[in-house]
Design an enzyme around this catalytic site. Structure first.
Site, PDB file in Angstrom:
ATOM      1  N   TYR A 137     -18.200   1.854   2.625  1.00 21.49           N
ATOM      2  CA  TYR A 137     -18.071   2.657   1.402  1.00 21.49           C
ATOM      3  C   TYR A 137     -19.384   2.724   0.622  1.00 21.49           C
ATOM      4  CZ  TYR A 137     -13.048   3.550   1.000  1.00 21.49           C
ATOM      5  OH  TYR A 137     -11.776   4.029   1.159  1.00 21.49           O
ATOM      6  N   LYS A 192     -12.327  -6.136  13.026  1.00 22.28           N
ATOM      7  CA  LYS A 192     -12.525  -5.409  14.283  1.00 22.28           C
ATOM      8  C   LYS A 192     -13.696  -6.098  14.973  1.00 22.28           C
ATOM      9  CE  LYS A 192     -11.535  -2.006  17.104  1.00 22.28           C
ATOM     10  NZ  LYS A 192     -10.263  -1.854  17.835  1.00 22.28           N
ATOM     11  N   ASP A 224      -6.340  -2.576  14.488  1.00 24.44           N
ATOM     12  CA  ASP A 224      -5.408  -1.667  15.175  1.00 24.44           C
ATOM     13  C   ASP A 224      -4.072  -2.360  15.419  1.00 24.44           C
ATOM     14  OD1 ASP A 224      -6.903  -3.294  16.878  1.00 24.44           O
ATOM     15  OD2 ASP A 224      -7.178  -1.781  18.446  1.00 24.44           O
ATOM     16  N   ASP A 248      -8.110   0.059   2.579  1.00 27.10           N
ATOM     17  CA  ASP A 248      -7.681   1.360   2.050  1.00 27.10           C
ATOM     18  C   ASP A 248      -6.557   1.918   2.923  1.00 27.10           C
ATOM     19  OD1 ASP A 248      -7.760   3.808   0.563  1.00 27.10           O
ATOM     20  OD2 ASP A 248      -8.965   4.696   2.165  1.00 27.10           O
ATOM     21  N   ASP A 252      -2.142   1.959   2.166  1.00 29.70           N
ATOM     22  CA  ASP A 252      -1.314   3.175   2.142  1.00 29.70           C
ATOM     23  C   ASP A 252      -0.169   3.036   3.146  1.00 29.70           C
ATOM     24  OD1 ASP A 252      -2.965   4.569   0.282  1.00 29.70           O
ATOM     25  OD2 ASP A 252      -2.645   6.458   1.357  1.00 29.70           O
TER      26      ASP A 252
HETATM   27  C1  LIG Z   1     -10.188   7.976  -4.013  1.00 25.35           C
HETATM   28  C2  LIG Z   1     -10.775   6.989  -3.062  1.00 25.35           C
HETATM   29  C3  LIG Z   1     -12.239   6.804  -3.380  1.00 25.35           C
HETATM   30  C4  LIG Z   1     -10.048   5.647  -3.083  1.00 25.35           C
HETATM   31  C5  LIG Z   1     -10.613   4.724  -2.011  1.00 25.35           C
HETATM   32  O1  LIG Z   1     -10.859   5.152  -0.862  1.00 25.35           O
HETATM   33  O2  LIG Z   1     -10.827   3.560  -2.339  1.00 25.35           O
HETATM   34  C6  LIG Z   1      -8.547   5.683  -2.875  1.00 25.35           C
HETATM   35  O3  LIG Z   1      -8.177   6.111  -1.619  1.00 25.35           O
HETATM   36  C7  LIG Z   1      -7.946   4.324  -3.166  1.00 25.35           C
HETATM   37  O4  LIG Z   1      -7.278   3.762  -2.302  1.00 25.35           O
HETATM   38  O5  LIG Z   1      -8.128   3.829  -4.297  1.00 25.35           O
HETATM   39 MG   LIG Z   2      -6.676   4.905  -0.712  1.00 22.51          MG
END
Ligand SMILES: CC(C)[C@H](C(=O)O)[C@@H](O)C(=O)O
Ligand SMILES: [Mg+2]
Ligand SMILES: NC(=O)c1ccc[n+]([C@@H]2O[C@H](COP(=O)([O-])OP(=O)(O)OC[C@H]3O[C@@H](n4cnc5c(N)ncnc54)[C@H](O)[C@@H]3O)[C@@H](O)[C@H]2O)c1
Length: 357
Positions: A137, A192, A224, A248, A252
């Site tokens: 990042y 990884k 993975d 990240d 999700d």
């Molecule tokens: C919007 C983006 C920069 C951010 C990230 O990738 O960290 C988001 O996906 C998160 O999870 O907070």
């Molecule tokens: Mg995110």
């Protein structure tokens, strides 16, 4: 003493969900000073930059930051430094918020809302700890250039740099082991290492840090496999610690174990537990303005703020108990709706939490 909270609602559903969290904070009967400032696309519209100087100053001065979400497709063609997402990245970097805590907890009432079988997710309580200020990042160099050599020489190439300094891995390792000590004493470090130098290094350092915590069991898993195991048997995990990008993605994914990404709060902390609190999801432009977004991840993020940065654990408990109660009452926003429950709007969900606070 009055606590100052910077309220940065941002874009898309940001203002809708943050409004509900602010109502909840105001109803606690504490003396908070809430100061609002534009950020993301809203910051760009207000002053030509996604993270206006005054907004950053406010965030630095405040005792804590409550953040909504940033981003909209219409800004995707701007130069990168002007895109809304740079605001949240800039806040994390400028405030030194290296530790991102994303708890994935299934409220029993939502077992049927998950896309996974209830028996796979019921009782789920895992904590994803994502390193937040390093990795690919923020690594330099990055960009688009003419390919200097090899089979694609002369073509353009896009490139980024994955990297971690030893101290960055150590400090997030300590956060994970200390968190595990207060839970079920298990840390799974996700890497990884079979392919990437950065993550072999990560793994080696995690093993070293782990020696300082003999009471905590340390395991390692390739990312993975971790993605697969999270769906197959998520309850095998207690604390998962991983880098910025893997964290990240996996957070999700883990959100769906809890029924919806609209249920996943987060805390982003510096070394002194100063923090920024935001839902793990984004600005959801597809549903913005419709009044249907789930505000619970943001309300639960406000609870985390009270617990971690403002030293008000009892008030955090009150909010979490209220969320539980509205779910028990059968109230559901569209993302967690199932037959037999009552579908409510963002506002109605926020008002319901207030009424049982
Ligand atoms: C919007 C983006 C920069 C951010 C990230 O990738 O960290 C988001 O996906 C998160 O999870 O907070
Ligand atoms: Mg995110
Ligand atoms: N920290 C942040 O501010 C942050 C985090 C993630 C994405 N983003 C940005 O948000 C924008 C949209 O990204 P995306 O669509 O990939 O991810 P997203 O998280 O915004 O949305 C993904 C899906 O989840 C749904 N969703 C998200 N939050 C919800 C909620 N509270 N209630 C109900 N449904 C919800 C959305 O409607 C969408 O279908 C992009 O500009 C992205 O960069 C910002």
């Amino acid at each position: 003493m009055t606590k100052k909270i910077a309220v940065l609602a941002g874009d898309g559903i940001g203002p809708e969900i943050v409004a509900e969290a602010v109502n909840v904070l105001n109803a606690l009967g504490e003396s908070f000073e809430l100061e609002h400032a534009p950020v993301g696309g809203a910051g760009y519209e207000a002053s030509g930059h996604p993270l206006p100087e005054a907004t950053l100053k406010l965030a630095k001065e405040a005792d804590a930051v409550l953040f909504g979400a940033v981003g909209d497709w219409k800004y995707d063609t701007l130069d990168r430094p002007l895109r809304p997402e740079q605001a949240i990245l800039g806040l994390r970097k400028n405030l030194g918020l290296f530790a991102n805590l994303r708890p994935a907890i299934l409220y029993p009432e939502l077992a049927g809302a998950s896309t996974l079988k209830p028996e796979v997710v019921s009782g789920l309580d895992i904590l994803i700890i994502r390193e937040l200020t390093g990795d690919i990042y923020f690594g330099q160099p990055r960009g688009v250039r003419e390919c200097p050599d090899g089979p694609f020489k002369g073509e353009r190439e896009g490139f980024d740099t994955m990297r971690y300094a030893e101290s960055e891995v150590r400090r997030i390792g300590h956060v994970a082991f200390q968190a595990a000590r207060k839970r079920n004493k298990k840390v799974c470090s996700v890497d990884k290492a079979n392919v990437l130098e950065t993550f072999q290094f990560w793994k080696d350092i995690m093993i070293e840090v782990g020696k300082e915590y003999p009471d905590v069991e340390l395991s390692h898993m390739y990312v993975d496999n971790a993605a697969m195991q999270l769906v197959k048997n998520p309850k095998q995990f207690d604390v998962l610690v991983t880098g910025n990008m893997f964290g990240d993605i996996l957070s999700d994914q883990a959100s769906m174990l809890t029924g919806s990404i609209g249920m996943l709060p987060s805390a982003s902390l510096d070394a002194n537990n100063k923090g920024l609190y935001e839902p793990s999801h984004g600005s959801a432009p597809d549903i913005a303005g419709k009044g249907i977004a789930n505000p619970l991840a943001t309300i639960l993020s406000a609870a985390m703020m009270l617990r971690y940065s403002l030293n008000m654990a009892a008030q955090a408990d009150r909010i979490e108990a209220a969320v539980k109660k509205v779910l028990q009452q059968g109230l559901r926003t569209a993302d967690i709706y199932e037959a037999g429950t009552t579908k409510v709007s963002t506002r109605e969900m926020g008002a319901a939490v207030l009424s049982v606070l």
